[in-house]
Design a protein around this motif. Structure first.
Motif, PDB file in Angstrom:
ATOM      1  N   THR A  26     -69.674 -26.785 -24.829  1.00  0.00           N
ATOM      2  CA  THR A  26     -69.276 -25.753 -25.733  1.00  0.00           C
ATOM      3  C   THR A  26     -68.734 -24.329 -25.022  1.00  0.00           C
ATOM      4  O   THR A  26     -68.023 -23.800 -25.359  1.00  0.00           O
ATOM      5  N   ASP A  37     -76.702 -20.066 -33.209  1.00  0.00           N
ATOM      6  CA  ASP A  37     -75.229 -20.885 -33.617  1.00  0.00           C
ATOM      7  C   ASP A  37     -75.527 -22.093 -32.876  1.00  0.00           C
ATOM      8  O   ASP A  37     -75.288 -23.165 -33.436  1.00  0.00           O
ATOM      9  N   SER A  41     -75.979 -25.770 -34.821  1.00  0.00           N
ATOM     10  CA  SER A  41     -74.637 -26.893 -34.402  1.00  0.00           C
ATOM     11  C   SER A  41     -75.559 -27.966 -33.856  1.00  0.00           C
ATOM     12  O   SER A  41     -74.867 -29.298 -34.175  1.00  0.00           O
TER      13      SER A  41
END
Length: 265
Positions: A26, A37, A41
């Motif tokens: 990521t 976040d 996720s």
């Protein structure tokens, strides 16, 4: 009770490794990401994600600052290959050993930059003489002293994150050859499709597939866990797919239903 606890610990460790690899993928874009976040996720708590980030921070891969996390610009890309290279080593060696059975002395073989195909270097001397073409710096380094291997570098621009050579000159060089066998791996397999995070890797892999008479894909079970942005090819484009590890039954059923030539080791 002891065996049960040990099994639980192994499963937890495996999940943590998968999360940390996903975090690295990521962050490889270079942008900063909010920690909350990441937690959302990955469907884990903030406490869990902070534990993962603490491990990655200790390895010099990430930096936390005011609720966000980013890649260590000077270290992540150089370290990411080493990080990936330490994972699932025995599975990768098993795949490489199995691939060797499909090579013959005198073959011209093109090999990609993956940490899985690197383990071919341990076994290739058993089927020499060979011509080996690669864009992978570790493979070039490992094979350069072997007189019975005619070693060819693709050239191109060096990318420290993948520890290999890529770009237009690399692709042009690959397309100038015609080889007996291409041996590749992949970041992830979703359905029957291969994906990878970076377009430059896509183009190099696609070029290698294009110039090969036979194509072999090596993949361990973790390849069915992650997601990645860029489409590479269908695994049905390969003449042989060699798999290992605890592959989810539904994934395996889909592959077998495709009539793909599959070898499980």
């Amino acid at each position: 009770m002891s065996d049960y606890n040990n099994s639980d610990q192994e499963v937890a460790a495996s999940k943590a490794e998968r999360r940390r690899t996903t975090i690295i993928q990521t962050l490889m874009s270079g942008s900063s990401t909010l920690i909350r976040d990441l937690a959302e996720s990955l469907n884990v708590s903030l406490m869990t994600i902070h534990r993962d980030l603490a491990v990655l921070e200790k390895e010099g891969l990430v930096r936390r600052l005011r609720g966000s996390v980013s890649a260590e610009k000077s270290l992540l890309f150089e370290s990411s290959y080493n990080y990936r290279g330490r994972k699932n080593v025995e599975d990768k060696r098993r795949l490489a050993r199995a691939a060797l059975a499909h090579l013959e002395p005198g073959n011209a073989v093109i090999i990609d930059d993956s940490t899985t195909t690197y383990h071919l270097t341990e076994f290739l001397p058993e089927v020499t003489p060979l011509t080996v073409i690669t864009n992978a710096a570790p493979i070039l380094e490992r094979l350069r002293h072997l007189p019975e291997i005619d070693l060819i570098s693709t050239g191109g621009r060096y990318h420290p994150g993948y520890n290999g050579y890529f770009g237009a000159n690399c692709e042009k060089a690959i397309l100038s050859y015609h080889v007996d066998v291409a041996i590749l791996s992949t970041t992830t397999i979703q359905g029957l499709s291969m994906y990878t995070p970076d377009e430059i890797v896509v183009r190099a892999k696609q070029a290698m597939m294009k110039v090969a008479r036979r194509r072999i894909l090596l993949a361990d079970a973790t390849k069915f866990t992650f997601s990645a942005l860029n489409y590479v090819a269908e695994i049905t484009d390969f003449d042989l797919v060699i798999l290992t590890g605890d592959i989810p039954p539904a994934k395996l059923d889909l592959i077998r239903a495709s009539k793909l030539n599959v070898e499980i080791v």
